[in-house]
Design a protein around this motif. Structure first.
Motif: not given
Length: 87
Positions: A68-69, A76, A47-48, A72-73, A65, A50-52, A55
């Motif tokens: 997508q976030l 997750y 998760y970290r 992703l959340n 962004k 993919e988030k990075k 961003l």
């Protein structure tokens, strides 16, 4: 006497080689809690990263962004629920 010594040495040598070919004991299996913890840590790490990546993407706009976030959340949170249910 010489034949007896040779056969005894040969017998001892063969028994050692047969003993050395036995399988080592199997490693202990991890407990269910250890498996769940390792899966949870892998999920957090993925998760970290993919988030990075989202961003730090050079071409994506702010709206892209954010979308997508959000996706992703949601993914997750669903995977976390599945892990908690498996415990």
């Amino acid at each position: 006497m010489k034949k007896l010594l040779i056969s005894a040495v040969l017998l001892v040598g063969l028994s050692f080689s047969a003993y050395g070919q036995k399988r080592p004991p199997a490693p202990p299996h991890p407990s269910k809690a250890q498996l769940a913890n390792s899966k949870a840590s892998e999920l957090d790490k993925r998760y970290r990263t993919e988030k990075k990546l989202i961003l730090n993407h050079p071409l994506a706009t702010k709206k892209m962004k954010n979308d997508q976030l959000k996706a992703l959340n949601v993914r997750y949170q669903n995977e976390k629920k599945l892990l908690r249910a498996a415990k």
